[in-house]
Design a protein around this motif. Structure first.
Motif, PDB file in Angstrom:
ATOM      1  N   LEU A 150       0.866  -1.177   0.000  1.00  0.00           N
ATOM      2  CA  LEU A 150       0.000   0.000   0.000  1.00  0.00           C
ATOM      3  C   LEU A 150       0.901   1.225   0.000  1.00  0.00           C
ATOM      4  O   LEU A 150       1.549   1.544   0.999  1.00  0.00           O
ATOM      5  N   ILE A 151       0.966   1.890  -1.134  1.00  0.00           N
ATOM      6  CA  ILE A 151       1.784   3.095  -1.268  1.00  0.00           C
ATOM      7  C   ILE A 151       0.903   4.278  -0.895  1.00  0.00           C
ATOM      8  O   ILE A 151      -0.119   4.534  -1.533  1.00  0.00           O
ATOM      9  N   VAL A 152       1.302   4.973   0.175  1.00  0.00           N
ATOM     10  CA  VAL A 152       0.468   6.005   0.773  1.00  0.00           C
ATOM     11  C   VAL A 152       1.195   7.347   0.725  1.00  0.00           C
ATOM     12  O   VAL A 152       2.395   7.425   0.986  1.00  0.00           O
ATOM     13  N   ASP A 153       0.444   8.391   0.396  1.00  0.00           N
ATOM     14  CA  ASP A 153       0.993   9.745   0.420  1.00  0.00           C
ATOM     15  C   ASP A 153      -0.029  10.673   1.060  1.00  0.00           C
ATOM     16  O   ASP A 153      -1.205  10.666   0.688  1.00  0.00           O
ATOM     17  N   PHE A 154       0.435  11.443   2.032  1.00  0.00           N
ATOM     18  CA  PHE A 154      -0.420  12.415   2.710  1.00  0.00           C
ATOM     19  C   PHE A 154      -0.004  13.822   2.323  1.00  0.00           C
ATOM     20  O   PHE A 154       1.182  14.115   2.192  1.00  0.00           O
ATOM     21  N   GLU A 155      -0.985  14.685   2.196  1.00  0.00           N
ATOM     22  CA  GLU A 155      -0.743  16.124   2.142  1.00  0.00           C
ATOM     23  C   GLU A 155      -1.237  16.654   3.475  1.00  0.00           C
ATOM     24  O   GLU A 155      -2.189  16.111   4.053  1.00  0.00           O
ATOM     25  N   ALA A 156      -0.584  17.690   3.978  1.00  0.00           N
ATOM     26  CA  ALA A 156      -0.921  18.201   5.304  1.00  0.00           C
ATOM     27  C   ALA A 156      -0.923  19.724   5.299  1.00  0.00           C
ATOM     28  O   ALA A 156      -0.315  20.359   4.431  1.00  0.00           O
ATOM     29  N   THR A 157      -1.605  20.282   6.285  1.00  0.00           N
ATOM     30  CA  THR A 157      -1.582  21.731   6.449  1.00  0.00           C
ATOM     31  C   THR A 157      -0.135  22.172   6.590  1.00  0.00           C
ATOM     32  O   THR A 157       0.683  21.469   7.187  1.00  0.00           O
ATOM     33  N   CYS A 158       0.173  23.333   6.031  1.00  0.00           N
ATOM     34  CA  CYS A 158       1.541  23.830   6.088  1.00  0.00           C
ATOM     35  C   CYS A 158       1.563  25.326   5.797  1.00  0.00           C
ATOM     36  O   CYS A 158       0.580  25.877   5.289  1.00  0.00           O
ATOM     37  N   CYS A 159       2.686  25.937   6.130  1.00  0.00           N
ATOM     38  CA  CYS A 159       2.850  27.368   5.889  1.00  0.00           C
ATOM     39  C   CYS A 159       4.326  27.677   5.792  1.00  0.00           C
ATOM     40  O   CYS A 159       5.127  27.129   6.551  1.00  0.00           O
ATOM     41  N   ASP A 160       4.679  28.552   4.885  1.00  0.00           N
ATOM     42  CA  ASP A 160       6.076  28.953   4.758  1.00  0.00           C
ATOM     43  C   ASP A 160       6.433  30.106   5.687  1.00  0.00           C
ATOM     44  O   ASP A 160       7.578  30.505   5.771  1.00  0.00           O
ATOM     45  N   ALA A 161       5.445  30.639   6.414  1.00  0.00           N
ATOM     46  CA  ALA A 161       5.684  31.774   7.315  1.00  0.00           C
ATOM     47  C   ALA A 161       5.624  31.376   8.787  1.00  0.00           C
ATOM     48  O   ALA A 161       5.620  32.235   9.661  1.00  0.00           O
ATOM     49  N   GLY A 162       5.521  30.086   9.079  1.00  0.00           N
ATOM     50  CA  GLY A 162       5.560  29.620  10.454  1.00  0.00           C
ATOM     51  C   GLY A 162       4.246  29.635  11.208  1.00  0.00           C
ATOM     52  O   GLY A 162       4.222  29.356  12.399  1.00  0.00           O
ATOM     53  N   SER A 163       3.139  29.943  10.533  1.00  0.00           N
ATOM     54  CA  SER A 163       1.858  29.999  11.251  1.00  0.00           C
ATOM     55  C   SER A 163       1.287  28.614  11.557  1.00  0.00           C
ATOM     56  O   SER A 163       0.364  28.494  12.350  1.00  0.00           O
ATOM     57  N   VAL A 164       1.831  27.576  10.925  1.00  0.00           N
ATOM     58  CA  VAL A 164       1.421  26.200  11.210  1.00  0.00           C
ATOM     59  C   VAL A 164       2.672  25.452  11.659  1.00  0.00           C
ATOM     60  O   VAL A 164       3.450  24.969  10.836  1.00  0.00           O
ATOM     61  N   PRO A 165       2.910  25.364  12.976  1.00  0.00           N
ATOM     62  CA  PRO A 165       4.094  24.646  13.466  1.00  0.00           C
ATOM     63  C   PRO A 165       4.077  23.178  13.036  1.00  0.00           C
ATOM     64  O   PRO A 165       3.004  22.578  12.873  1.00  0.00           O
ATOM     65  N   ARG A 166       5.242  22.598  12.851  1.00  0.00           N
ATOM     66  CA  ARG A 166       5.361  21.211  12.391  1.00  0.00           C
ATOM     67  C   ARG A 166       4.529  20.257  13.252  1.00  0.00           C
ATOM     68  O   ARG A 166       3.887  19.365  12.737  1.00  0.00           O
ATOM     69  N   ASN A 167       4.528  20.468  14.555  1.00  0.00           N
ATOM     70  CA  ASN A 167       3.799  19.546  15.433  1.00  0.00           C
ATOM     71  C   ASN A 167       2.291  19.797  15.428  1.00  0.00           C
ATOM     72  O   ASN A 167       1.549  19.095  16.110  1.00  0.00           O
ATOM     73  N   GLU A 168       1.826  20.787  14.664  1.00  0.00           N
ATOM     74  CA  GLU A 168       0.390  21.042  14.531  1.00  0.00           C
ATOM     75  C   GLU A 168      -0.110  20.806  13.110  1.00  0.00           C
ATOM     76  O   GLU A 168      -1.278  21.068  12.808  1.00  0.00           O
ATOM     77  N   MET A 169       0.770  20.350  12.227  1.00  0.00           N
ATOM     78  CA  MET A 169       0.326  20.025  10.870  1.00  0.00           C
ATOM     79  C   MET A 169      -0.656  18.866  10.948  1.00  0.00           C
ATOM     80  O   MET A 169      -0.536  17.990  11.801  1.00  0.00           O
ATOM     81  N   GLU A 170      -1.649  18.890  10.057  1.00  0.00           N
ATOM     82  CA  GLU A 170      -2.650  17.825  10.011  1.00  0.00           C
ATOM     83  C   GLU A 170      -2.831  17.346   8.582  1.00  0.00           C
ATOM     84  O   GLU A 170      -2.763  18.128   7.639  1.00  0.00           O
ATOM     85  N   ILE A 171      -3.107  16.071   8.449  1.00  0.00           N
ATOM     86  CA  ILE A 171      -3.390  15.486   7.142  1.00  0.00           C
ATOM     87  C   ILE A 171      -4.638  16.141   6.565  1.00  0.00           C
ATOM     88  O   ILE A 171      -5.658  16.254   7.237  1.00  0.00           O
ATOM     89  N   ILE A 172      -4.528  16.550   5.283  1.00  0.00           N
ATOM     90  CA  ILE A 172      -5.689  17.107   4.582  1.00  0.00           C
ATOM     91  C   ILE A 172      -6.050  16.292   3.341  1.00  0.00           C
ATOM     92  O   ILE A 172      -7.104  16.508   2.748  1.00  0.00           O
ATOM     93  N   GLU A 173      -5.182  15.372   2.953  1.00  0.00           N
ATOM     94  CA  GLU A 173      -5.510  14.451   1.869  1.00  0.00           C
ATOM     95  C   GLU A 173      -4.807  13.136   2.101  1.00  0.00           C
ATOM     96  O   GLU A 173      -3.619  13.110   2.444  1.00  0.00           O
ATOM     97  N   ILE A 174      -5.556  12.057   1.919  1.00  0.00           N
ATOM     98  CA  ILE A 174      -4.982  10.716   1.913  1.00  0.00           C
ATOM     99  C   ILE A 174      -5.084  10.206   0.485  1.00  0.00           C
ATOM    100  O   ILE A 174      -6.173  10.135  -0.084  1.00  0.00           O
ATOM    101  N   GLY A 175      -3.937   9.886  -0.076  1.00  0.00           N
ATOM    102  CA  GLY A 175      -3.889   9.251  -1.389  1.00  0.00           C
ATOM    103  C   GLY A 175      -3.146   7.938  -1.244  1.00  0.00           C
ATOM    104  O   GLY A 175      -2.079   7.897  -0.625  1.00  0.00           O
ATOM    105  N   ALA A 176      -3.701   6.872  -1.772  1.00  0.00           N
ATOM    106  CA  ALA A 176      -3.065   5.562  -1.622  1.00  0.00           C
ATOM    107  C   ALA A 176      -3.402   4.672  -2.805  1.00  0.00           C
ATOM    108  O   ALA A 176      -4.499   4.760  -3.364  1.00  0.00           O
ATOM    109  N   VAL A 177      -2.441   3.843  -3.154  1.00  0.00           N
ATOM    110  CA  VAL A 177      -2.670   2.825  -4.169  1.00  0.00           C
ATOM    111  C   VAL A 177      -2.244   1.480  -3.602  1.00  0.00           C
ATOM    112  O   VAL A 177      -1.303   1.393  -2.815  1.00  0.00           O
ATOM    113  N   ALA A 178      -2.960   0.447  -4.002  1.00  0.00           N
ATOM    114  CA  ALA A 178      -2.621  -0.918  -3.622  1.00  0.00           C
ATOM    115  C   ALA A 178      -1.951  -1.577  -4.816  1.00  0.00           C
ATOM    116  O   ALA A 178      -2.477  -1.520  -5.933  1.00  0.00           O
TER     117      ALA A 178
END
Length: 177
Positions: free
Chosen positions: A4-32
């Motif tokens: 199961l090849i899985v890739d997540f996209e997560a909340t993020c920001c280049d200005a620091g408003s979303v700290p790494r430990n507060e990022m959340e998955i916003i898309e689950i993409g997976a193939v079997a």
């Protein structure tokens, strides 16, 4: 066994408003992948509504092409994870694979935050590392570069979970053989 090849996209920001430990998955993409033919036998894709930083940053929207509307219509992580677990459950001995360890760590972080069980067993294949080892590279490279190195053209949109997972699957002969 099924890869199961899985890739997540997560909340993020280049200005620091979303700290790494507060990022959340916003898309689950997976193939079997069938382990013998290395062909895609099924796919899973869902958007996830973030809770801690519900408004998508311009940086994240630009990077992923995911829109605020996509996320506003989405279910919460615990709900989407139930669907994902049901999808995982249809495969015999599913093996979690991702390009690097980021996806595994992000999933662990979100499962802890939402107090839901991690949907995989201990086994995880870092296919970025395996690709580099199999091709004799000293260190890993980004997915886009790996695709190009193999003489392929990236299909779809980079930093979209399902498209990244499909492109990783195209590299399967260089990873699992």
């Amino acid at each position: 066994m099924t890869y199961l090849i899985v890739d997540f996209e997560a909340t993020c920001c280049d200005a620091g408003s979303v700290p790494r430990n507060e990022m959340e998955i916003i898309e689950i993409g997976a193939v079997a992948l069938d382990p013998k033919s290395l062909r895609i036998i099924d796919e899973f894709e869902r958007f996830v509504k973030p809770q801690r930083h519900p408004l998508l940053t311009n940086f994240c929207a630009s990077l992923t092409s995911i829109t605020q509307r996509d996320l506003d219509r989405a279910d919460s992580f615990p709900e989407v994870l139930k669907s994902f677990q049901a999808w995982i459950g249809q495969f015999e001995n599913p093996v979690f694979c991702s390009w690097g360890n980021y996806d595994k760590n992000q999933l662990l972080q979100d499962c802890r935050y939402f107090k839901v069980p991690f949907p995989f067993d201990e086994q995880h294949i870092n296919i970025k590392q395996r690709f580099a080892e199999n091709k004799g590279y000293r260190k890993g490279m980004g997915l886009g570069r790996a695709i190009k190195t193999m003489g392929l053209t990236f299909h779809g949109t980079a930093h979209r979970g399902i498209d990244d997972a499909r492109n990783m699957a195209r590299l399967a002969p260089h990873i699992f053989s």
